[in-house]
Design an enzyme around this catalytic site. Sequence first.
Site, mmCIF file in Angstrom:
data_model
loop_
_atom_site.group_PDB
_atom_site.id
_atom_site.type_symbol
_atom_site.label_atom_id
_atom_site.label_comp_id
_atom_site.label_asym_id
_atom_site.label_seq_id
_atom_site.Cartn_x
_atom_site.Cartn_y
_atom_site.Cartn_z
ATOM 1 N N ARG A 284 11.560 -6.262 4.614
ATOM 2 C CA ARG A 284 11.452 -4.633 4.192
ATOM 3 C C ARG A 284 12.632 -3.658 4.879
ATOM 4 O O ARG A 284 12.913 -3.878 6.025
ATOM 5 C CB ARG A 284 10.245 -4.387 4.696
ATOM 6 C CG ARG A 284 9.807 -2.908 4.559
ATOM 7 C CD ARG A 284 8.146 -2.623 4.439
ATOM 8 N NE ARG A 284 7.565 -2.711 5.780
ATOM 9 C CZ ARG A 284 6.205 -2.338 5.734
ATOM 10 N NH1 ARG A 284 5.551 -2.095 5.025
ATOM 11 N NH2 ARG A 284 5.624 -2.655 7.210
ATOM 12 N N ARG B 109 12.152 -1.410 10.157
ATOM 13 C CA ARG B 109 11.314 -0.623 11.083
ATOM 14 C C ARG B 109 11.105 -1.811 12.355
ATOM 15 O O ARG B 109 10.812 -3.121 12.190
ATOM 16 C CB ARG B 109 9.837 -0.738 10.484
ATOM 17 C CG ARG B 109 9.656 0.619 9.761
ATOM 18 C CD ARG B 109 8.495 0.760 8.922
ATOM 19 N NE ARG B 109 7.191 0.155 9.796
ATOM 20 C CZ ARG B 109 5.987 0.110 9.102
ATOM 21 N NH1 ARG B 109 5.837 0.826 7.906
ATOM 22 N NH2 ARG B 109 5.186 -0.319 9.939
ATOM 23 N N ARG C 253 -0.279 -6.287 14.277
ATOM 24 C CA ARG C 253 -0.895 -5.251 13.262
ATOM 25 C C ARG C 253 -1.696 -5.894 12.471
ATOM 26 O O ARG C 253 -2.819 -5.350 11.688
ATOM 27 C CB ARG C 253 0.425 -4.684 12.494
ATOM 28 C CG ARG C 253 1.169 -3.431 13.114
ATOM 29 C CD ARG C 253 2.294 -3.131 12.740
ATOM 30 N NE ARG C 253 2.486 -3.102 11.141
ATOM 31 C CZ ARG C 253 3.600 -3.354 10.328
ATOM 32 N NH1 ARG C 253 4.703 -3.994 10.811
ATOM 33 N NH2 ARG C 253 3.427 -3.133 9.183
ATOM 34 N N LYS D 55 0.835 -1.214 -0.052
ATOM 35 C CA LYS D 55 0.027 -0.035 -0.127
ATOM 36 C C LYS D 55 0.748 1.234 -0.108
ATOM 37 O O LYS D 55 0.568 2.208 -0.860
ATOM 38 C CB LYS D 55 -0.784 -0.149 1.279
ATOM 39 C CG LYS D 55 -1.744 1.084 1.580
ATOM 40 C CD LYS D 55 -2.707 0.762 2.905
ATOM 41 C CE LYS D 55 -1.635 0.519 4.108
ATOM 42 N NZ LYS D 55 -0.985 1.631 4.532
ATOM 43 N N ARG E 279 -8.231 4.458 9.129
ATOM 44 C CA ARG E 279 -7.840 2.797 9.615
ATOM 45 C C ARG E 279 -9.078 2.153 10.582
ATOM 46 O O ARG E 279 -8.797 1.157 11.179
ATOM 47 C CB ARG E 279 -6.725 2.932 10.631
ATOM 48 C CG ARG E 279 -5.374 2.011 9.669
ATOM 49 C CD ARG E 279 -4.278 2.204 10.979
ATOM 50 N NE ARG E 279 -3.382 1.391 10.523
ATOM 51 C CZ ARG E 279 -1.957 1.754 9.679
ATOM 52 N NH1 ARG E 279 -2.224 2.826 8.951
ATOM 53 N NH2 ARG E 279 -1.047 0.928 9.636
HETATM 54 P P1 ADP Z 1 1.738 -0.206 7.730
HETATM 55 O O1 ADP Z 1 3.090 -0.102 7.119
HETATM 56 O O2 ADP Z 1 1.396 -1.458 8.376
HETATM 57 O O3 ADP Z 1 0.540 0.185 6.811
HETATM 58 P P2 ADP Z 1 2.021 2.566 8.862
HETATM 59 O O4 ADP Z 1 3.364 2.951 8.450
HETATM 60 O O5 ADP Z 1 0.828 2.990 7.925
HETATM 61 O O6 ADP Z 1 1.817 0.949 8.894
HETATM 62 O O7 ADP Z 1 1.760 2.744 10.362
HETATM 63 C C1 ADP Z 1 2.577 2.377 11.219
HETATM 64 C C2 ADP Z 1 1.997 2.650 12.761
HETATM 65 O O8 ADP Z 1 1.634 3.913 12.873
HETATM 66 C C3 ADP Z 1 0.828 1.602 13.001
HETATM 67 O O9 ADP Z 1 0.995 0.295 13.319
HETATM 68 C C4 ADP Z 1 -0.054 2.799 14.157
HETATM 69 O O10 ADP Z 1 0.507 2.479 15.344
HETATM 70 C C5 ADP Z 1 0.197 4.058 13.647
HETATM 71 N N1 ADP Z 1 -0.757 4.514 12.633
HETATM 72 C C6 ADP Z 1 -0.755 4.957 11.281
HETATM 73 N N2 ADP Z 1 -1.862 5.258 10.937
HETATM 74 C C7 ADP Z 1 -2.444 5.216 11.715
HETATM 75 C C8 ADP Z 1 -3.953 5.536 11.988
HETATM 76 N N3 ADP Z 1 -4.620 6.083 10.916
HETATM 77 N N4 ADP Z 1 -4.620 5.621 13.205
HETATM 78 C C9 ADP Z 1 -4.006 4.986 14.109
HETATM 79 N N5 ADP Z 1 -2.651 4.789 14.210
HETATM 80 C C10 ADP Z 1 -1.935 4.815 13.005
#
Ligand code: ADP
Length: 220
Positions: free
Chosen positions: A127, A160, A171, A13, A88
């Site tokens: 990653r 990460r 997650r 994504k 989310r």
């Molecule tokens: P991924 O690569 O799994 O999509 P992201 O980089 O988008 O993860 O997000 C990493 C972390 O940041 C999430 O696990 C969460 O803790 C926090 N986070 C990101 N976006 C949101 C959101 N819209 N609402 C709540 N927490 C968020």
Amino acid sequence: MYIIFLGAPGAGKGTQAAAVAQKLRSAYIASGDLFRQALEQGTDLGIQARAYMEKGQLVPDEITTRMVLEKIAAPEGEAGAILDGFPRNLEQAEALDKALAGKNRGIDKVVYIKVPEKERQRRLGERWVCRHCQAVYSAKKSPPGRNGKCDRCGGELYQRPDDTAETVQKRLEVYFAQTAPLIDYYTRKGRLLEVDGEGSVDEVTGRIEAALHEGAFVTG
Ligand code: ADP
Ligand code: ZN
């Protein structure tokens, strides 16, 4: 246009949302990147978000929604934006709808990237992310260029901390419990585009561009 990208962790994504934003010359708002940047900079926002991110939990809605809506209200976000990682959950989706309705706007399209579980798991394990520009590299498919530095900006690459097996599991649980219901939510609104996320990065980007162009929305 306001376009949302949806997909399970490891679906690609973030990579795709950034690529499409560049092609469309659209603003790009990635909630996870904003949190990671805040953390690097040691701001209050970063400190608040940290504990949740490390555990793979969602950062509370008040914090997240305010942060993203501020970006949308800023001059860069006025004309439209690509949203990656937000909303989310349903509360965030409703808050977003409300904020956009206030400007006589709405979500135009939602790109849902579908990838089978096995492939998602594999991708997460390998990653690497640039500390500086947040570009994402896969250790096997596109080995980071110059000695572990970012090809794009020369920044340091790191894995990460929330890509550990335990946090990935959490997650995923959070995704299926809280985020996956958004697929239905946007299907009912007639805004969902479904795209096959397997194959090379460029192949998938091409499919997304075609889907955005054709506008063949999923019917519920
Ligand atoms: P991924 O690569 O799994 O999509 P992201 O980089 O988008 O993860 O997000 C990493 C972390 O940041 C999430 O696990 C969460 O803790 C926090 N986070 C990101 N976006 C949101 C959101 N819209 N609402 C709540 N927490 C968020
Ligand atoms: Zn970089």
